[in-house]
Design a protein around this motif. Structure first.
Motif, PDB file in Angstrom:
ATOM      1  N   SER A  79       9.935   2.345  -6.881  1.00 46.67           N
ATOM      2  CA  SER A  79       8.896   3.228  -6.331  1.00 46.67           C
ATOM      3  C   SER A  79       9.333   4.675  -6.180  1.00 46.67           C
ATOM      4  O   SER A  79       8.491   5.573  -6.087  1.00 46.67           O
ATOM      5  N   GLY A 133       2.854   1.184  -3.590  1.00 44.64           N
ATOM      6  CA  GLY A 133       2.015   0.916  -4.746  1.00 44.64           C
ATOM      7  C   GLY A 133       2.298  -0.462  -5.302  1.00 44.64           C
ATOM      8  O   GLY A 133       3.453  -0.891  -5.382  1.00 44.64           O
ATOM      9  N   GLU A 134       1.247  -1.172  -5.703  1.00 42.75           N
ATOM     10  CA  GLU A 134       1.432  -2.560  -6.121  1.00 42.75           C
ATOM     11  C   GLU A 134       2.275  -2.666  -7.384  1.00 42.75           C
ATOM     12  O   GLU A 134       3.100  -3.578  -7.518  1.00 42.75           O
ATOM     13  N   GLU A 135       2.107  -1.774  -8.322  1.00 48.15           N
ATOM     14  CA  GLU A 135       2.882  -1.853  -9.556  1.00 48.15           C
ATOM     15  C   GLU A 135       4.379  -1.752  -9.270  1.00 48.15           C
ATOM     16  O   GLU A 135       5.192  -2.519  -9.811  1.00 48.15           O
ATOM     17  N   ALA A 136       4.754  -0.810  -8.412  1.00 44.09           N
ATOM     18  CA  ALA A 136       6.168  -0.667  -8.056  1.00 44.09           C
ATOM     19  C   ALA A 136       6.650  -1.879  -7.275  1.00 44.09           C
ATOM     20  O   ALA A 136       7.790  -2.335  -7.438  1.00 44.09           O
ATOM     21  N   THR A 179      -8.636   7.398   1.786  1.00 48.25           N
ATOM     22  CA  THR A 179      -7.338   6.833   2.141  1.00 48.25           C
ATOM     23  C   THR A 179      -6.351   7.966   2.347  1.00 48.25           C
ATOM     24  O   THR A 179      -6.465   9.026   1.706  1.00 48.25           O
ATOM     25  N   ASP A 196      -2.106   8.942   4.222  1.00 44.80           N
ATOM     26  CA  ASP A 196      -0.924   8.595   5.002  1.00 44.80           C
ATOM     27  C   ASP A 196      -1.023   9.277   6.350  1.00 44.80           C
ATOM     28  O   ASP A 196      -1.354  10.472   6.426  1.00 44.80           O
ATOM     29  N   ARG A 239      10.662   5.745  -3.529  1.00 43.87           N
ATOM     30  CA  ARG A 239      10.551   6.050  -2.095  1.00 43.87           C
ATOM     31  C   ARG A 239      11.806   5.586  -1.366  1.00 43.87           C
ATOM     32  O   ARG A 239      12.351   4.522  -1.660  1.00 43.87           O
ATOM     33  N   ARG A 275      -0.148   3.779   5.794  1.00 45.17           N
ATOM     34  CA  ARG A 275      -1.076   4.053   4.701  1.00 45.17           C
ATOM     35  C   ARG A 275      -2.381   3.400   5.108  1.00 45.17           C
ATOM     36  O   ARG A 275      -2.436   2.196   5.337  1.00 45.17           O
ATOM     37  N   ALA A 323       0.830  -1.207   0.000  1.00 39.62           N
ATOM     38  CA  ALA A 323       0.000   0.000   0.000  1.00 39.62           C
ATOM     39  C   ALA A 323       0.866   1.261   0.000  1.00 39.62           C
ATOM     40  O   ALA A 323       0.505   2.277  -0.611  1.00 39.62           O
ATOM     41  N   TYR A 324       2.022   1.190   0.652  1.00 39.89           N
ATOM     42  CA  TYR A 324       2.896   2.350   0.811  1.00 39.89           C
ATOM     43  C   TYR A 324       3.616   2.713  -0.491  1.00 39.89           C
ATOM     44  O   TYR A 324       3.727   3.890  -0.856  1.00 39.89           O
TER      45      TYR A 324
END
Length: 878
Positions: A503, A470-473, A573, A575, A505, A553, A467-468
């Protein structure tokens, strides 16, 4: 899973006390060292050159011994020693020849080809009854160099061949090469279990995960057996006297703990799967011969075939091994084990009686957990046991992803909340809590990390990580990690590096707060409102003594009751971090009937309900429609946390749970809610009010049972719990009548498992004798499962003689591991006054059990014989 925690020094060694040992190593006077444990700094030398790695390691009394100026740690192995050995040794191949003809010991011949630093000294690991031959590069070494689970190699060459011939012992406690006899037909079954350091119980080995090699097994065994390993099973070659030899091909490069041998007259079904690269992957599902009629191999194969393409696409890697067998084995200490292409699974998952829906789903999740390991754990393996959590947490997270997306259990995340997260939250609040990424200094530290923190919390944090970032990343980072590290070893930092690149991040601070700190945070709503409208909604975060305030998240939902059904009317949603975070999207909206922090269950935290929401929920918990099953489950377990934390009394919780049980249909949520109801009633209620509450809860539960659909999972689970909660003479008579077919609810099958549960309850209530139990075993269920159930019933008998006999059996430690846990559970059942004489005995015994028994035996004994004022078990199983 692990062997004993310390082998006494042999006569060639001079044992020393911790104080004097510490004094000799670092110069402290003995008075400054503690008598039980201490910390010292070791500098390991290699041929006069100081090793590059220095760290503090722990030494413990009864494990370390001083010999020729250095420490020999018995069966232990430190991270420092493993790192030092990996600097000078590179393993290439093993050939392991096993002779499995005898019933108490087996012959093991190991040939290891490895390279190393010429002239360096090292050691190879082995736990054996005796060593008959050691030969290094054609030169014989005295078998006396085998000491304290190690063979010392004084001087190696650049290229080496080591041959070791040994006599090893079969295990009856689930480690090493385990030997079990099926009471149904007398057949013998073997299987190996090596995680973490137990391949050395079957062959000589450099026992650490970062020394991968190719393994070739040759097995001599009875010709009517089947023999399985990581490599495809070859055609057996007949040998005289009813024997045959199986010559396996070399494995792919794997770690020693992932090797295996399974042997015996296993029977099953086969299939195939076509991989994306065109390979036909043979599939097999096997169990003991006596269980073949119960083996639903078609469903196991179906789940496997659903998981294979899902993982291949998710990981962008075809299945990496040559076949995939799944073998259900007896007397297993764990749920399953991920040997590449040869998974072993607890054979309780072969259902001889009607299983609960929770158990059927748990089997599917277990199958997909082990399948995920083929990529994450087997293709890429941890460098050292520090990242054991990473293997298990990732596989547990992915198994729920795959279950929800590729199988019929599409609400697997409801199951995850009810089981894994509940387990994690419970263990994270115990004194034994630890960081997810624990500091594994030696093999002993591994022992405490196969738990709800490693599995449940770790998987929950992976859910939060997705979730933090992102699923694609997340998917992109995992694919890069697997591609770069295939067939090798890796660390957490290797994975974080790829996730950061994918990501954008920075995950270092995130990892520190979530992975390197123990404990759980609590999230509570803070609401101000005027005339039915919210002025401000904020989430307040509190930390326990272990944790910092963490980033989350998270989602927040609002629900109104409309025409008797809850509907979502607000959702956002965001953070959050720090002690207080305002949720701006909820400012100015009409106050919903129920406000829920962590709606959707992305975060790992305890969550409180505000008073208005809690009041509404108590009256209308059954107003959630099926599509809001996860929301309902979150609320159920939030309310349980209130009871567990002493913020709601047991009677009020019991009333709430009973109301929810009128409609609860999700198998795992039902299972855990029933378990929590039993715990609140039998353990959390004030003793002076307990009997009245037990009778009230039992009566209401029987009413709910009568209304359950005939033959349904609800009916079965309610019946099992009603048996546990039966205390009055009338209730006990009612359930005893079921054994004779009297007044059985329509559609409820009183099969072997349910019969044993009734017998166990009657035994604890002093309503039957040992003769009754023996008759049931001999005439109705003379199986391995029946033997374990009978052991529990005998130990549950409410007489001083039965408790004394059970206690002595437990202390002797000679019973099969499958029956030991049952004996423990039976011992603590029934009249608590019978356990009073064992309170002091229990605490006097704890340390000896941990020091002298295997981990599984010690854990069962310490956990399940703990003396409480509890009447009746709360462990309902899944």
């Amino acid at each position: 899973m692990l062997g004993q925690l310390g082998q006494l020094a042999r006569t060639a060694f001079t044992p020393v006390t911790p104080r004097s040992l510490c004094a000799q190593i670092i110069g402290f006077p003995p008075a400054q060292a503690t008598s039980q444990s201490y910390t010292c700094r070791h500098t390991f030398s290699r041929r006069g050159k100081e090793a590059r790695v220095k760290e503090e390691i722990r030494c413990r009394y009864g494990i370390s011994h001083l010999w020729k100026g250095r420490i020999l740690p018995g069966e232990n192995l430190t991270r420092l020693e493993a790192a030092h050995r990996a600097e000078i040794v590179q393993t290439h191949s093993y050939r392991v020849e096993l002779d499995l003809r005898d019933s108490t010991t087996f012959r093991s011949r190991t040939t290891i080809d490895f390279s190393g630093e010429a002239g360096a000294a090292t050691f190879v690991d082995l736990i054996a009854q005796s060593v008959e031959k050691i030969e290094l590069n054609g030169t014989a070494i005295s078998p006396s160099s085998f000491q304290d689970s190690r063979i010392e190699l004084a001087e190696i060459a650049a290229e080496n061949t080591l041959i070791v011939e040994a006599t090893c012992l079969y295990s009856h406690t689930g480690e090493g090469l385990h030997r079990a006899v099926d009471p149904a037909d007398g057949e013998v079954y073997l299987y190996s279990q090596f995680e973490a350091p137990d391949s050395r119980r079957m062959f000589a080995v450099f026992e650490q995960p970062n020394l991968k090699a190719r393994f070739t097994f040759s097995v001599l065994a009875p010709a009517h057996w089947q023999v399985f390993s990581v490599s495809p099973t070859p055609e057996p070659q007949p040998v005289a006297d009813g024997l045959a030899r199986w010559e396996f091909s070399p494995t792919e490069p794997i770690s020693s703990y992932l090797t295996c041998i399974i042997a015996g007259p296993y029977a099953g079904v086969q299939g195939t799967y076509t991989a994306p690269d065109g390979r036909e992957i043979p599939l097999g599902v096997y169990a003991r011969k006596s269980l073949q009629k119960y083996l639903d191999g078609a469903e196991v194969l179906e789940i496997t075939k659903q998981g294979m393409p899902f993982y291949e696409e998710y990981f962008a890697q075809p299945y990496p091994f040559r076949k995939y067998d799944q073998i259900f084995v007896p007397e297993y200490n764990m749920g399953a084990m991920e040997h590449p292409g040869c998974v072993t699974i607890l054979d309780d998952y072969v259902f001889q009686s009607k299983p609960t829906a929770a158990l059927v789903e748990r089997r599917a999740i277990t199958i997909l957990h082990e399948l995920a390991h083929m990529w994450f754990g087997d293709l890429v393996t941890m460098e050292w046991w520090d990242d054991l959590w990473l293997n298990e947490s990732f596989a547990e997270y992915m198994s729920h992803v795959a279950t929800a997306r590729a199988t019929r259990w599409q609400d697997a995340w409801v199951t995850f909340q009810a089981s894994e997260k509940s387990w994690a939250r419970r263990q994270d609040q115990l004194p034994s809590t630890h960081p997810i990424a624990a500091d594994i200094r030696d093999l002993e530290d591994v022992l405490v990390n196969f738990d709800g923190i490693t599995y449940g919390k770790g998987a929950s944090v992976f859910q939060q990580l997705v979730a933090y970032v992102g699923e694609e990343a997340f998917i992109s980072g995992v694919r890069q990690y697997l591609a770069k590290k295939a067939w090798g070893n890796a660390t957490l930092q290797d994975l974080l590096t790829e996730l950061e690149a994918a990501s954008g991040r920075d995950l270092q601070q995130w990892a520190r707060l979530w992975l390197q700190e123990a404990g759980i945070n609590t999230l509570s709503p803070q609401i101000t409102e005027t005339a039915g409208r919210i002025d401000e909604f904020a989430i307040c975060q509190e930390k326990d003594k272990h944790a910092s305030l963490r980033p989350h998240r998270i989602a927040v939902g609002g629900y109104d009751l409309e025409n008797g059904v809850y509907r979502q009317v607000a959702f956002t949603t965001l953070d959050i971090s720090g002690a207080r975070t305002v949720v701006p999207e909820f400012g100015g909206i009409s106050r919903p009937d129920v406000l829920l922090i962590n709606d959707g269950d992305l975060a790992y935290a305890k969550v409180r309900l505000d008073e208005e929401s809690l009041t509404h929920i108590k009256e209308h918990i059954n107003a959630f429609p099926p599509e809001l099953q996860l929301t309902r489950a979150l609320i159920l377990f939030n309310v349980w946390d209130l009871c567990r934390d002493g913020l709601m009394n047991a009677a009020d919780y019991a009333d709430f749970a009973l109301r929810a049980l009128e409609t609860e249909a999700h198998g795992t949520v039902l299972r855990y809610t029933l378990s929590q109801l039993v715990t609140a009633t039998n353990l959390y209620s004030p003793p002076q009010q307990r009997e009245e509450l037990q009778q009230r809860v039992a009566a209401k539960l029987q009413d709910i049972l009568q209304g359950a659909a005939p033959g349904s999972d609800r009916q079965l689970q309610l019946a099992r719990t009603a048996i546990i909660l039966a205390h009055s003479a009338a209730d006990l008579d009612y359930f005893a009548g079921w054994l004779q077919g009297e007044k059985v609810p329509n559609g409820l099958e009183i099969d072997a498992a349910l019969r044993w549960e009734i017998w166990q309850r009657l035994a604890a209530a002093q309503r039957i004798t040992e003769a009754d139990i023996q008759q049931e075993l001999q005439e109705r269920d003379n199986t391995a499962a029946g033997a374990s159930a009978a052991a529990e019933a005998r130990a549950a008998l409410a007489t001083p003689e039965a408790k004394a006999r059970a206690w002595e059996e437990l202390l002797a430690g000679k019973i099969p591991n499958a029956q030991q846990r049952s004996l423990c559970l039976g011992f603590t059942a029934g009249d608590a006054e019978l356990l009073v004489p064992y309170v002091e005995k229990y605490f006097a015994e704890v340390e000896r059990q941990w020091e002298e028994r295997t981990v599984e035996f010690a854990s069962n004994m310490i956990t399940y014989t703990f003396p409480t004022k509890l009447t009746g078990r709360t462990d309902l199983g899944v």
